[in-house]
Design a protein around this motif. Structure first.
Motif, PDB file in Angstrom:
ATOM      1  N   PHE A   1      15.556  -1.349 -15.242  1.00  0.00           N
ATOM      2  CA  PHE A   1      14.449  -0.509 -14.793  1.00  0.00           C
ATOM      3  C   PHE A   1      13.769   0.150 -15.976  1.00  0.00           C
ATOM      4  N   GLN A   2      12.511   0.498 -15.730  1.00  0.00           N
ATOM      5  CA  GLN A   2      11.755   1.230 -16.734  1.00  0.00           C
ATOM      6  C   GLN A   2      12.444   2.579 -17.021  1.00  0.00           C
ATOM      7  N   THR A   3      13.081   3.130 -16.004  1.00  0.00           N
ATOM      8  CA  THR A   3      13.720   4.442 -16.154  1.00  0.00           C
ATOM      9  C   THR A   3      15.234   4.337 -16.351  1.00  0.00           C
TER      10      THR A   3
ATOM     11  N   ILE B   1       0.864  -1.184   0.000  1.00  0.00           N
ATOM     12  CA  ILE B   1       0.000   0.000   0.000  1.00  0.00           C
ATOM     13  C   ILE B   1       0.902   1.235   0.000  1.00  0.00           C
ATOM     14  N   TYR B   2       0.671   2.125  -0.957  1.00  0.00           N
ATOM     15  CA  TYR B   2       1.377   3.415  -0.956  1.00  0.00           C
ATOM     16  C   TYR B   2       0.495   4.423  -0.258  1.00  0.00           C
ATOM     17  N   HIS B   3       1.113   5.209   0.618  1.00  0.00           N
ATOM     18  CA  HIS B   3       0.304   6.150   1.391  1.00  0.00           C
ATOM     19  C   HIS B   3       0.434   7.589   0.914  1.00  0.00           C
ATOM     20  N   THR B   4       1.227   7.788  -0.150  1.00  0.00           N
ATOM     21  CA  THR B   4       1.382   9.163  -0.640  1.00  0.00           C
ATOM     22  C   THR B   4       0.031   9.651  -1.165  1.00  0.00           C
ATOM     23  N   GLY B   5      -0.452  10.725  -0.593  1.00  0.00           N
ATOM     24  CA  GLY B   5      -1.761  11.253  -0.996  1.00  0.00           C
ATOM     25  C   GLY B   5      -2.831  10.224  -0.717  1.00  0.00           C
TER      26      GLY B   5
ATOM     27  N   HIS C   1      -3.615   0.613  -3.184  1.00  0.00           N
ATOM     28  CA  HIS C   1      -3.279  -0.803  -3.035  1.00  0.00           C
ATOM     29  C   HIS C   1      -2.550  -1.264  -4.288  1.00  0.00           C
ATOM     30  N   ALA C   2      -1.236  -1.087  -4.350  1.00  0.00           N
ATOM     31  CA  ALA C   2      -0.496  -1.446  -5.571  1.00  0.00           C
ATOM     32  C   ALA C   2      -0.431  -2.962  -5.738  1.00  0.00           C
ATOM     33  N   LEU C   3      -0.300  -3.696  -4.627  1.00  0.00           N
ATOM     34  CA  LEU C   3      -0.377  -5.159  -4.674  1.00  0.00           C
ATOM     35  C   LEU C   3      -1.345  -5.605  -3.584  1.00  0.00           C
TER      36      LEU C   3
ATOM     37  N   VAL D   1      -2.408  -4.035 -17.595  1.00  0.00           N
ATOM     38  CA  VAL D   1      -2.530  -2.626 -17.973  1.00  0.00           C
ATOM     39  C   VAL D   1      -1.659  -1.747 -17.079  1.00  0.00           C
ATOM     40  N   SER D   2      -1.433  -0.538 -17.523  1.00  0.00           N
ATOM     41  CA  SER D   2      -0.662   0.439 -16.767  1.00  0.00           C
ATOM     42  C   SER D   2      -1.283   0.638 -15.390  1.00  0.00           C
ATOM     43  N   GLY D   3      -0.444   0.584 -14.357  1.00  0.00           N
ATOM     44  CA  GLY D   3      -0.928   0.792 -12.992  1.00  0.00           C
ATOM     45  C   GLY D   3      -1.373  -0.480 -12.295  1.00  0.00           C
ATOM     46  N   SER D   4      -1.216  -1.637 -12.958  1.00  0.00           N
ATOM     47  CA  SER D   4      -1.706  -2.883 -12.352  1.00  0.00           C
ATOM     48  C   SER D   4      -0.755  -3.459 -11.301  1.00  0.00           C
ATOM     49  N   GLY D   5       0.465  -2.890 -11.194  1.00  0.00           N
ATOM     50  CA  GLY D   5       1.364  -3.311 -10.122  1.00  0.00           C
ATOM     51  C   GLY D   5       2.615  -4.055 -10.565  1.00  0.00           C
ATOM     52  N   LYS D   6       2.891  -4.048 -11.856  1.00  0.00           N
ATOM     53  CA  LYS D   6       4.021  -4.827 -12.377  1.00  0.00           C
ATOM     54  C   LYS D   6       5.368  -4.327 -11.854  1.00  0.00           C
ATOM     55  N   SER D   7       5.601  -3.026 -11.971  1.00  0.00           N
ATOM     56  CA  SER D   7       6.892  -2.487 -11.502  1.00  0.00           C
ATOM     57  C   SER D   7       7.013  -2.622  -9.992  1.00  0.00           C
ATOM     58  N   THR D   8       5.900  -2.421  -9.303  1.00  0.00           N
ATOM     59  CA  THR D   8       5.903  -2.596  -7.847  1.00  0.00           C
ATOM     60  C   THR D   8       6.354  -4.010  -7.493  1.00  0.00           C
ATOM     61  N   LEU D   9       5.823  -4.979  -8.214  1.00  0.00           N
ATOM     62  CA  LEU D   9       6.177  -6.379  -7.957  1.00  0.00           C
ATOM     63  C   LEU D   9       7.680  -6.600  -8.159  1.00  0.00           C
TER      64      LEU D   9
ATOM     65  N   THR E   1       6.171  -6.787 -20.078  1.00  0.00           N
ATOM     66  CA  THR E   1       6.011  -6.369 -21.467  1.00  0.00           C
ATOM     67  C   THR E   1       4.545  -6.199 -21.825  1.00  0.00           C
ATOM     68  N   HIS E   2       4.290  -5.305 -22.781  1.00  0.00           N
ATOM     69  CA  HIS E   2       2.934  -5.143 -23.310  1.00  0.00           C
ATOM     70  C   HIS E   2       2.847  -5.804 -24.678  1.00  0.00           C
ATOM     71  N   ASN E   3       3.947  -6.422 -25.060  1.00  0.00           N
ATOM     72  CA  ASN E   3       4.095  -6.892 -26.422  1.00  0.00           C
ATOM     73  C   ASN E   3       3.868  -8.405 -26.522  1.00  0.00           C
TER      74      ASN E   3
HETATM   75  N1  ATP Z   1       5.847   5.597  -5.105  1.00  0.00           N
HETATM   76  C1  ATP Z   1       4.528   5.527  -5.264  1.00  0.00           C
HETATM   77  N2  ATP Z   1       3.685   6.245  -4.501  1.00  0.00           N
HETATM   78  C2  ATP Z   1       2.343   6.162  -4.639  1.00  0.00           C
HETATM   79  N3  ATP Z   1       1.733   5.381  -5.525  1.00  0.00           N
HETATM   80  C3  ATP Z   1       2.511   4.631  -6.318  1.00  0.00           C
HETATM   81  C4  ATP Z   1       3.938   4.658  -6.246  1.00  0.00           C
HETATM   82  N4  ATP Z   1       4.443   3.796  -7.162  1.00  0.00           N
HETATM   83  C5  ATP Z   1       3.378   3.283  -7.787  1.00  0.00           C
HETATM   84  N5  ATP Z   1       2.223   3.755  -7.295  1.00  0.00           N
HETATM   85  C6  ATP Z   1       0.847   3.371  -7.699  1.00  0.00           C
HETATM   86  O1  ATP Z   1       0.740   1.968  -7.575  1.00  0.00           O
HETATM   87  C7  ATP Z   1       0.050   1.394  -8.679  1.00  0.00           C
HETATM   88  C8  ATP Z   1       0.909   0.353  -9.353  1.00  0.00           C
HETATM   89  O2  ATP Z   1       2.015   1.014  -9.955  1.00  0.00           O
HETATM   90  P1  ATP Z   1       3.110   0.256 -10.823  1.00  0.00           P
HETATM   91  O3  ATP Z   1       4.183   1.230 -11.112  1.00  0.00           O
HETATM   92  O4  ATP Z   1       3.496  -0.985 -10.131  1.00  0.00           O
HETATM   93  O5  ATP Z   1       2.265  -0.092 -12.134  1.00  0.00           O
HETATM   94  P2  ATP Z   1       2.729  -0.803 -13.497  1.00  0.00           P
HETATM   95  O6  ATP Z   1       1.875  -1.993 -13.666  1.00  0.00           O
HETATM   96  O7  ATP Z   1       4.189  -0.993 -13.484  1.00  0.00           O
HETATM   97  O8  ATP Z   1       2.312   0.286 -14.591  1.00  0.00           O
HETATM   98  P3  ATP Z   1       3.043   0.708 -15.983  1.00  0.00           P
HETATM   99  O9  ATP Z   1       2.670  -0.330 -17.002  1.00  0.00           O
HETATM  100  O10 ATP Z   1       2.433   2.044 -16.284  1.00  0.00           O
HETATM  101  O11 ATP Z   1       4.511   0.809 -15.750  1.00  0.00           O
HETATM  102  C9  ATP Z   1      -0.338   2.561  -9.574  1.00  0.00           C
HETATM  103  O12 ATP Z   1      -1.678   2.899  -9.315  1.00  0.00           O
HETATM  104  C10 ATP Z   1       0.585   3.682  -9.158  1.00  0.00           C
HETATM  105  O13 ATP Z   1      -0.029   4.941  -9.334  1.00  0.00           O
END
Ligand code: ATP
Ligand code: MG
Length: 233
Positions: free
Chosen positions: A92-94, A14-18, A22-24, A42-50, A202-204
């Motif tokens: 990394f993505q970045t 859980i990210y608490h910023t703002g 629930h990222a995962l 899809v974007s925002g589904s939690g892949k990078s978080t994982l 990947t989205h591909n």
């Molecule tokens: N540092 C953070 N603080 C607050 N929320 C975050 C943070 N990092 C990610 N999130 C939120 O957590 C969710 C999952 O983010 P994540 O980056 O894991 O998505 P993703 O599947 O990798 O998306 P993408 O395909 O766009 O890269 C998103 O809703 C995102 O806005």
């Protein structure tokens, strides 16, 4: 050797910023040594978080993550850094390249930090940069290179020490289809030659088709987990 390289047990992040995100959400997952996994969703589904949690760069709010049977929460910062340095290649993505180091120095740094000599590190880094098609840009700084070239430095850096686990966040996202395809071949060859475990976001569809297993995420959960076939020859 442990058959599982990575195991997640009811992991919530859980990210608490703002607003609370629930990222995962209670995610459990086992990745076997030597598997190739496409992580989709899809974007925002939690892949990078994982990926960030698997390599210990971020910690779960709840649940446990094991790397080769070791609970990541039992490692201190030094041990966690060492784990990444020695066992996990991360794209990394970045990209996260060091802006003041040349392409060659960025790639060689990992090997230097592992205690290898400058001569050996530079030679191996050069070889790796050649593999990703950058032998003509060795002394360029990241800022002096295109997005796709920077991506390829990041790929070379992650692969240069032959890590048992490679985590790649959209490694071919900025590349033209031909360069992307050759990078994917490089990854799959690595897997064939060294048994490297690969998790690639990947989205591909074509990129996913190179992998043995496809995991689809939505809203921080795994909604599909398919072992579709052996990777393409
Ligand atoms: N540092 C953070 N603080 C607050 N929320 C975050 C943070 N990092 C990610 N999130 C939120 O957590 C969710 C999952 O983010 P994540 O980056 O894991 O998505 P993703 O599947 O990798 O998306 P993408 O395909 O766009 O890269 C998103 O809703 C995102 O806005
Ligand atoms: Mg992402």
């Amino acid at each position: 050797m442990n058959d599982l390289i990575v195991r997640l047990e009811n992991v919530t992040k859980i990210y608490h910023t703002g607003e609370k995100v629930h990222a995962l959400d209670q995610l459990s997952l086992e990745i076997k040594r030597g598997e190739t996994v496409a992580l989709m969703g899809v974007s925002g589904s939690g892949k990078s978080t994982l990926l960030n949690l698997i390599c210990g760069l971020d910690v779960p709010t709840e649940g446990h993550i094991y790397f080769e049977g070791v609970d990541l929460s039992s490692l201190n910062d030094n041990e966690s850094t060492r784990l990444r340095r020695e066992k996990i290649g991360i794209i990394f993505q970045t990209f996260n390249l060091l802006p003041t180091l040349s392409a060659l120095e960025n790639v060689a740094l990992t090997l230097r930090l592992q205690g290898n000599s400058k001569k050996k590190s530079d030679a191996r880094a050069k070889e790796m940069l050649e593999c990703v098609g950058l032998s003509h840009r060795l002394s360029h700084l990241p800022d002096e290179m295109s997005g796709g070239e920077r991506q390829r430095i990041a790929i070379a850096r992650a692969l240069v020490f032959n890590p048992p686990l490679l985590l790649a966040d959209e490694p071919t996202g900025n590349l033209d289809s031909q360069t992307g395809e050759s990078i994917l071949e490089l990854l799959i060859n690595l897997h064939r030659q060294f048994g490297t475990t690969i998790v690639i976001v990947t989205h591909n569809e074509l990129a996913a088709a190179h992998c043995q297993r496809r995991i689809t995420m939505r809203d921080g959960r795994i909604v599909k987990d398919e072992v579709h076939r052996q990777e393409q020859p």
